[in-house]
Design a protein around this motif. Structure first.
Motif, PDB file in Angstrom:
ATOM      1  N   VAL A  53       0.837  -1.202   0.000  1.00 35.72           N
ATOM      2  CA  VAL A  53       0.000   0.000   0.000  1.00 35.72           C
ATOM      3  C   VAL A  53       0.868   1.246   0.000  1.00 35.72           C
ATOM      4  CG1 VAL A  53      -1.597   1.370   1.394  1.00 35.72           C
ATOM      5  CG2 VAL A  53      -2.015  -1.072   1.069  1.00 35.72           C
ATOM      6  N   TYR A  54       1.920   1.256   0.820  1.00 36.62           N
ATOM      7  CA  TYR A  54       2.793   2.427   0.863  1.00 36.62           C
ATOM      8  C   TYR A  54       3.574   2.579  -0.440  1.00 36.62           C
ATOM      9  CZ  TYR A  54       2.102   4.433   5.456  1.00 36.62           C
ATOM     10  OH  TYR A  54       1.558   5.109   6.525  1.00 36.62           O
ATOM     11  N   GLY A  55       3.902   1.472  -1.081  1.00 38.66           N
ATOM     12  CA  GLY A  55       4.563   1.551  -2.382  1.00 38.66           C
ATOM     13  C   GLY A  55       3.662   2.199  -3.418  1.00 38.66           C
ATOM     14  N   ILE A  56       2.382   1.834  -3.403  1.00 39.15           N
ATOM     15  CA  ILE A  56       1.425   2.423  -4.338  1.00 39.15           C
ATOM     16  C   ILE A  56       1.220   3.904  -4.041  1.00 39.15           C
ATOM     17  CG2 ILE A  56      -1.005   2.394  -5.054  1.00 39.15           C
ATOM     18  CD1 ILE A  56      -0.943  -0.657  -4.522  1.00 39.15           C
ATOM     19  N   LEU A  57       1.199   4.253  -2.754  1.00 40.38           N
ATOM     20  CA  LEU A  57       0.939   5.632  -2.345  1.00 40.38           C
ATOM     21  C   LEU A  57       2.167   6.540  -2.415  1.00 40.38           C
ATOM     22  CD1 LEU A  57      -1.350   5.102   0.791  1.00 40.38           C
ATOM     23  CD2 LEU A  57      -2.050   5.824  -1.489  1.00 40.38           C
ATOM     24  N   GLN A  58       3.316   5.986  -2.776  1.00 37.49           N
ATOM     25  CA  GLN A  58       4.553   6.782  -2.736  1.00 37.49           C
ATOM     26  C   GLN A  58       4.450   8.130  -3.439  1.00 37.49           C
ATOM     27  OE1 GLN A  58       8.117   4.776  -4.012  1.00 37.49           O
ATOM     28  NE2 GLN A  58       9.371   6.625  -3.865  1.00 37.49           N
ATOM     29  N   PRO A  59       3.947   8.206  -4.691  1.00 39.79           N
ATOM     30  CA  PRO A  59       3.896   9.523  -5.347  1.00 39.79           C
ATOM     31  C   PRO A  59       3.080  10.547  -4.561  1.00 39.79           C
ATOM     32  CG  PRO A  59       3.504   7.762  -6.931  1.00 39.79           C
ATOM     33  CD  PRO A  59       3.453   7.133  -5.581  1.00 39.79           C
ATOM     34  N   LEU A  60       1.952  10.091  -3.997  1.00 39.70           N
ATOM     35  CA  LEU A  60       1.100  10.995  -3.237  1.00 39.70           C
ATOM     36  C   LEU A  60       1.759  11.423  -1.937  1.00 39.70           C
ATOM     37  CD1 LEU A  60      -1.634  12.378  -2.747  1.00 39.70           C
ATOM     38  CD2 LEU A  60      -2.454  10.228  -1.774  1.00 39.70           C
ATOM     39  N   LEU A  61       2.291  10.458  -1.183  1.00 38.46           N
ATOM     40  CA  LEU A  61       2.889  10.772   0.108  1.00 38.46           C
ATOM     41  C   LEU A  61       4.143  11.624  -0.056  1.00 38.46           C
ATOM     42  CD1 LEU A  61       2.475   7.402   2.063  1.00 38.46           C
ATOM     43  CD2 LEU A  61       0.974   9.394   2.004  1.00 38.46           C
ATOM     44  N   GLN A  62       4.928  11.333  -1.077  1.00 36.39           N
ATOM     45  CA  GLN A  62       6.158  12.095  -1.278  1.00 36.39           C
ATOM     46  C   GLN A  62       5.845  13.540  -1.672  1.00 36.39           C
ATOM     47  OE1 GLN A  62       9.345   9.737  -2.884  1.00 36.39           O
ATOM     48  NE2 GLN A  62      10.176  11.497  -3.970  1.00 36.39           N
ATOM     49  N   ARG A  63       4.790  13.725  -2.467  1.00 38.75           N
ATOM     50  CA  ARG A  63       4.402  15.093  -2.819  1.00 38.75           C
ATOM     51  C   ARG A  63       3.935  15.840  -1.571  1.00 38.75           C
ATOM     52  NH1 ARG A  63      -0.341  17.631  -5.473  1.00 38.75           N
ATOM     53  NH2 ARG A  63       0.412  19.638  -6.198  1.00 38.75           N
ATOM     54  N   LEU A  64       3.220  15.156  -0.693  1.00 36.66           N
ATOM     55  CA  LEU A  64       2.790  15.769   0.564  1.00 36.66           C
ATOM     56  C   LEU A  64       3.989  16.162   1.413  1.00 36.66           C
ATOM     57  CD1 LEU A  64       0.028  16.171   2.230  1.00 36.66           C
ATOM     58  CD2 LEU A  64       0.832  14.205   3.533  1.00 36.66           C
TER      59      LEU A  64
END
Length: 237
Positions: free
Chosen positions: A169-180
Motif C-alpha cells: 500500500v505504501y509503495g502504491i501511495l509513494q507519489p502521493l505521500l512524497q508530494r505531501l
C-alpha cells in the motif's frame, strides 16, 4: 479528410494494433511480472510493423505501467498500473490543509498503531537502517531529496512491521505521500524539525515505549501542517 490527417490516423491505428499485439503475445506466452519482451526488432518482424511503431507501442505500455525498460534487458513486464494512476492523481491534487489532514489521518491509523508489530519484529539492524535514512535526510542537498528520504524512513518503518500488504500500500501511495512531504519541507528548518521528530520516534522504538512512540508519531504527522497553506474554502460537512 486531408492526406495529412489520414497519415496521422494510419499511424495511430498501427500503434494501437502493435499495443494489442504485444498484449496478446503476453497472454499467449503466459508472460508475467519480471519476464522480458522480445526486442523491438523481433517484435517488428513478428507484427509486420516498423520498429518506430513498436517503439511507440512500448512507450504507451510504459505509460500504463505495464512494462518498464531495463539496461541490457530491454522491455520487462511490470505492474505499476496502480502507481501510475497514483502519480497522475498526486499531480492533480491540490495540497491544502484539508487534504493534508485527510492523508495524515489515514497514515495515523496505520503508523501510530504499528507499535506492537514493530516491537515484535524490529532489531538493531532495523534501527540502524532508520538512523541511516534519517541522517541522509538531514544531509540532503535539496529539499526534494529530503522529502524522498522522509518517505523512505516511513516506508522502512512499515516494512519493519513485517506486513507485506501494508508495504505494498505504501509503495502504491509513494507519489502521493512524497508530494505531501515535499509540501511540508519548504525550508531547511522543516527538515531539521523532521529529523528531530524521527530521532524521538527511533528512541521510543529502542525503549519499546508504546506511549512515547504513539505520542511522537502523532506529533510528527501533525507537525507539517504549519507549512501548508490554509484552505480557502470551508470544508463541506
Amino acid at each position: 479528410m486531408t492526406m495529412e490527417t489520414a497519415e496521422i490516423e494510419d499511424k495511430g491505428s498501427a500503434v494501437d494494433h502493435a499495443v494489442d499485439a504485444i498484449r496478446q503475445l503476453m497472454r499467449e506466452r503466459n508472460l508475467g511480472v519480471g519476464d522480458a519482451l522480445p526486442s523491438e526488432i523481433e517484435l517488428a518482424a513478428m507484427f509486420n510493423s516498423s520498429r518506430n511503431t513498436v517503439r511507440e507501442a512500448i512507450r504507451i505500455l510504459k505509460a500504463y505501467g505495464i512494462v518498464e525498460s531495463r539496461q541490457k534487458v530491454g522491455a520487462v513486464i511490470t505492474d505499476r498500473r496502480q502507481q501510475a494512476l497514483m502519480e497522475l492523481f498526486s499531480f492533480a491534487l491540490d495540497i491544502s490543509a484539508e487534504s493534508f489532514l485527510d492523508i495524515q489521518g489515514f497514515r495515523r491509523l496505520i503508523e501510530v498503531n504499528l507499535s506492537d508489530l514493530l516491537f515484535e519484529n524490529i532489531d538493531n539492524a532495523g534501527i540502524a537502517r532508520l538512523e541511516a535514512i534519517n541522517d541522509a535526510m538531514k544531509q540532503a542537498p535539496e529539499l526534494s531529496d529530503a522529502a524522498e528520504c522522509d518517505f523512505k524512513f516511513h516506508a522502512e518503518l512499515v516494512s519493519l512491521a513485517d506486513n507485506r500488504t501494508l508495504s505494498q500500500v505504501y509503495g502504491i501511495l509513494q507519489p502521493l505521500l512524497q508530494r505531501l512531504m515535499e509540501a511540508g519541507k519548504r525550508s531547511r528548518d522543516a527538515v531539521e524539525s523532521s529529523y528531530d521528530e524521527h530521532c524521538d520516534i527511533i528512541a521510543a522504538l529502542k525503549k519499546q515505549d508504546r506511549i512515547a512512540y504513539a505520542y511522537h508519531m502523532n506529533r510528527h504527522l501533525h507537525a507539517g501542517l504549519q507549512f501548508i497553506e490554509p484552505s480557502k474554502e470551508p470544508r463541506q460537512i
